[in-house]
Design an enzyme around this catalytic site. Structure first.
Site, short mmCIF file in Angstrom:
data_model
loop_
_atom_site.label_atom_id
_atom_site.label_comp_id
_atom_site.label_asym_id
_atom_site.label_seq_id
_atom_site.Cartn_x
_atom_site.Cartn_y
_atom_site.Cartn_z
N GLY A 94 -15.88 -4.38 -6.87
CA GLY A 94 -14.51 -3.30 -7.42
C GLY A 94 -15.06 -3.31 -8.47
O GLY A 94 -15.52 -3.62 -9.32
N GLY A 95 -14.04 -2.88 -9.18
CA GLY A 95 -13.34 -2.27 -10.28
C GLY A 95 -12.09 -3.48 -10.84
O GLY A 95 -11.91 -3.04 -12.14
N GLU A 137 0.90 -0.73 0.27
CA GLU A 137 0.13 0.17 -0.29
C GLU A 137 0.82 1.21 -0.14
O GLU A 137 0.47 2.30 -0.28
CB GLU A 137 -0.71 -0.24 1.33
CG GLU A 137 -1.61 -0.93 1.30
CD GLU A 137 -2.13 -1.57 -0.46
OE1 GLU A 137 -3.04 -0.27 -1.02
OE2 GLU A 137 -2.93 -2.63 -0.29
N ILE A 186 -13.95 -8.38 -8.70
CA ILE A 186 -14.92 -8.17 -10.12
C ILE A 186 -16.71 -8.49 -9.57
O ILE A 186 -16.81 -7.88 -10.73
CB ILE A 186 -14.33 -10.18 -10.93
CG1 ILE A 186 -15.35 -11.09 -10.54
CG2 ILE A 186 -12.93 -10.02 -11.04
CD1 ILE A 186 -15.33 -12.05 -11.46
N PHE A 187 -16.50 -8.26 -9.01
CA PHE A 187 -18.52 -7.81 -9.19
C PHE A 187 -18.80 -6.95 -7.70
O PHE A 187 -20.01 -5.94 -7.93
CB PHE A 187 -19.31 -9.19 -7.93
CG PHE A 187 -19.24 -9.90 -9.57
CD1 PHE A 187 -19.23 -10.24 -10.54
CD2 PHE A 187 -18.32 -12.06 -9.06
CE1 PHE A 187 -19.43 -11.15 -11.47
CE2 PHE A 187 -18.55 -12.95 -9.52
CZ PHE A 187 -18.68 -12.45 -10.66
N GLU A 220 -0.83 -1.18 -10.67
CA GLU A 220 -0.33 -1.95 -8.91
C GLU A 220 1.03 -2.44 -9.80
O GLU A 220 1.80 -3.09 -8.00
CB GLU A 220 -0.94 -3.80 -9.46
CG GLU A 220 -2.12 -3.77 -8.76
CD GLU A 220 -3.19 -2.82 -7.31
OE1 GLU A 220 -2.09 -3.15 -5.98
OE2 GLU A 220 -3.49 -2.89 -7.13
#
Ligand SMILES: [Zn+2]
Length: 690
Positions: A609-610, A474, A606-607, A503
């Site tokens: 978030g992006g 992070e 995937i459902f 990332e």
């Protein structure tokens, strides 16, 4: 005045409540609408006459919305949820109204034409403009009215489904726990976990519990679930917990089964409306990978390099377990983590628990900062109490250049709060570097949210090695956001970077957790105060690639399932999403899934978030970040001058240029060539030359 209304640079987090949020949004929406209407009537074909005022018109509203979403993710409650759910449709409607404005769209296109002739925009501005035009097109600006109405309804529904998906997972995670009553039932659990589990009983007010005598409450919160699965000798409890974890949000009030199918169907329809064959094509059109075939090829290469090794790892583990008292013919899913941890302990002769005694949170933080200071020529200073925070655990820091010039600031919310905080870890940008029309400069502000183990009572705040890794990850995101030199807000920091390149900086930082000098620098034993011994470091490095193929195949399985769902589903042989998952598990997973497994119901990436048609980004970025770290290895990790020079180059390219330039070009600037997959395979011990 509501603290959400025109939020100052340092938001008044301590004054924000669900009650004072709602009225601010009514006002902000009205103001933004009026500003947009006015700009549609009066604008000029220039950056300062169209693009900048558009940003300024939307910004106060989007800023408040971002902070509201942040509060929901770290201080979740019924009332925060209600505010967010009430405001969300209006935000979606507003952003569609802006995104679908034909006036603005025609203005953007005309501006592009003017620039082609007169070339007055900077390269960064040109890139922003191109992306803005693409964004408008993908926001349905070109659709005829009836199709546009449908497009908008879909967007609205998708936003609702995604929030619902996340809330279901949180609810399901909170709803389940088991209570262990006797020391036999808690056999194998490390002291830190016993303390947390007893504290959970006390917090619930159910009984008076002690770490030594219980009772102990075990939950599905990752900070509890994971160490439990690693250490518990209570196989029945492991099975119970595993089954609950693997079927989270798949039944009852928080069932995501239909949410998944609705998401998939709506995204298919959305893509068709915009003229794409599949949602994956739409998703990849704005990513650096560009095409489904490119992602398929990455998945195949990684799978081929790991499959044989993955099968060997599975059979080795079974052999090991049988040599150490396991009497059945196959390891069940709830046995694997436990036996893997035993095998790892024996092979590498240290435990996760023992290792964690070397990572005292305050010292790790100090070490991480001085590492970043050395590599990137910056200075990080604690500045707690200077600004309001949303929770007493939250820390605040300032970042300056070596010469003292202020560069940025960031918050850190370190500890797990399963009752109110979303699981996982993430970085958010509250403020981005912005040279305003009046010449003033706004500095970037980041927030790092982690979910590391909470110290109970007088216990010292030690971190599991994995938590150290997450913090580095992070922090990598935060560095990219804070060390940007771009001054257009739509392209500065982490803004405007293609999704599948986001990332790179974060995963790059993880590599340093396996660098001797770096890791030793941030270690200090909780009891003895000594730094991490070389022998233990060597074991840690040796253990890094322990079951690396299994880990690789798990990510390959996720990425392939995501791609299939968004590029090739539905098909006659795939009646539902779960079948797609199962097909891929059979293809890539070295050990079979539980028949009842419903992992997709908690696959928030995937459902909720992006990461829809973008999960491969993790591996894609890992290829690049491993290859970037290899540049430091080639320079010589022991050579301080060379490492600093390479670090400086990394700062000046990958960290500085952000979304202002194509990430692949930025990468080539740093590396002098295109990325190669070899370093990742070598680092994972999966290549022939490893
Ligand atoms: Zn990340």
């Amino acid at each position: 005045m509501s603290p959400f209304y025109h939020i100052p640079y340092y938001p008044a987090f301590d004054k924000m409540t669900p009650e004072n949020a709602a009225p601010a949004f009514t006002q902000l929406l009205a103001e933004a609408q009026a500003a947009i209407d006015a700009l549609e009537k009066h604008n000029t074909l220039s950056w300062s006459g169209l693009i900048r005022p558009l940003y300024d018109a939307c910004h106060p509203l989007y800023d408040a919305w971002g902070i509201l979403c942040h509060m929901l993710s770290v201080m979740n409650s019924e009332s925060w949820r209600r505010v967010q759910e009430n405001v969300q449709p209006e935000i979606v409607a507003f952003s569609l109204r802006v995104g679908q404005s034909r006036t603005f769209y025609q203005g953007f296109c005309a501006l592009r034409e003017r620039d082609k002739a007169e070339s007055f925009l900077t390269a960064v501005q040109r890139r922003i403009l191109t992306k803005t035009i693409q964004g408008a097109e993908q926001a349905g600006v070109g659709l005829p009215p009836e199709k546009q109405a449908r497009f908008n309804a879909i967007q609205m529904e998708l936003a609702k489904l995604s929030t619902g998906f996340r809330n279901h997972v949180l609810d399901a995670t909170k709803a389940y726990s088991i209570t262990l009553k006797t020391p036999e039932e808690a056999d194998g659990l490390p002291p830190a976990l016993l303390a947390v589990a007893a504290q959970a009983v006390n917090d619930a007010g159910e009984a008076t519990a002690t770490a030594a005598n219980g009772p102990w409450r075990i939950t599905l919160d990752t900070a509890v679930y994971l160490p439990f699965m690693m250490h518990s000798r209570n196989r029945t409890a492991r099975e119970q917990l595993y089954r609950a974890y693997a079927t989270r949000a798949s039944s009852g009030l928080s069932d995501n089964t239909q949410v998944i199918e609705q998401c998939l169907a709506l995204r298919r329809e959305l893509a068709e409306l915009l003229g794409f064959q599949t949602f994956a094509d739409l998703s990849l059109s704005t990513k650096t990978a560009k095409a489904v075939a490119v992602v398929d090829s990455l998945i195949t290469q990684l799978a081929n390099a790991s499959y044989g090794a993955g099968q060997r790892e599975a059979s080795d583990l079974l052999t090991f377990a049988r040599q150490h008292g396991f009497t059945e013919d196959t390891l069940q899913p709830w046995d694997i983590t436990f036996w893997a941890e035993r095998q790892r302990e024996l092979l590498f002769d240290y435990s996760d628990e023992e290792l964690s005694r070397y990572f005292l949170f305050p010292h790790v933080l100090e070490g991480l900062f001085s590492f970043a200071e050395r590599l990137f020529d910056i200075k990080i200073t604690p500045a707690d109490k200077e600004v309001p925070v949303w929770h007493p655990d939250v820390r605040f820091f300032r970042v300056a250049d070596k010469d003292g010039t202020p560069l940025a600031c960031f918050y850190l919310d370190p500890y797990s709060r399963p009752e109110t905080k979303n699981s996982g870890a993430w970085m958010n940008d509250f403020r981005t570097r912005d040279r305003r029309p009046d010449g003033s400069l706004q500095l970037p502000m980041a927030v790092l949210v982690c979910n590391q183990s909470v110290p109970v009572g007088n216990a010292l705040p030690v971190m599991r090695f994995q938590e150290v890794n997450t913090l580095f990850h992070e922090f990598g995101h935060a560095l990219q956001h804070m060390l940007t030199t771009v001054e257009e807000p739509d392209a500065s920091g982490v803004n405007g970077i293609e999704w599948d390149a986001i990332e790179i900086a974060s995963q790059f930082m993880e590599n340093w957790c396996y660098d001797r000098a770096t890791l030793k620098g941030l270690s200090r034993h909780a009891e003895t105060g000594s730094e991490l011994p070389d022998a233990l470091f060597d074991k840690l490095v040796a253990a890094k690639n322990y079951r690396a193929a299994t880990a690789m195949l798990r990510q390959v399985f996720f990425a392939a399932t995501d791609m299939d769902l968004y590029a090739r589903y539905p098909r006659p042989e795939w009646p539902d999403a779960d079948t797609v998952k199962r097909t891929n598990a059979n293809k890539y997973s070295p050990t079979p899934l539980l028949p009842e497994d419903r992992f997709l119901c908690s696959f928030g990436h995937i459902f909720g978030g992006g990461y829809a048609a973008g999960y491969y980004s993790y591996k894609w970025s890992e290829v690049l970040s491993a290859d970037a770290f290899a540049a430091f290895e080639e320079a010589g990790l022991g050579d301080d001058v060379a490492v600093r020079a390479t670090g400086r180059r990394f700062r000046n390219t990958l960290l500085a240029l952000g979304g202002g330039e194509d990430p692949m070009d930025v990468y080539r600037r740093f590396r002098g060539r295109a990325p190669s997959i070899d370093a990742l395979l070598r680092h994972s011990g999966l290549s022939a030359t490893a």
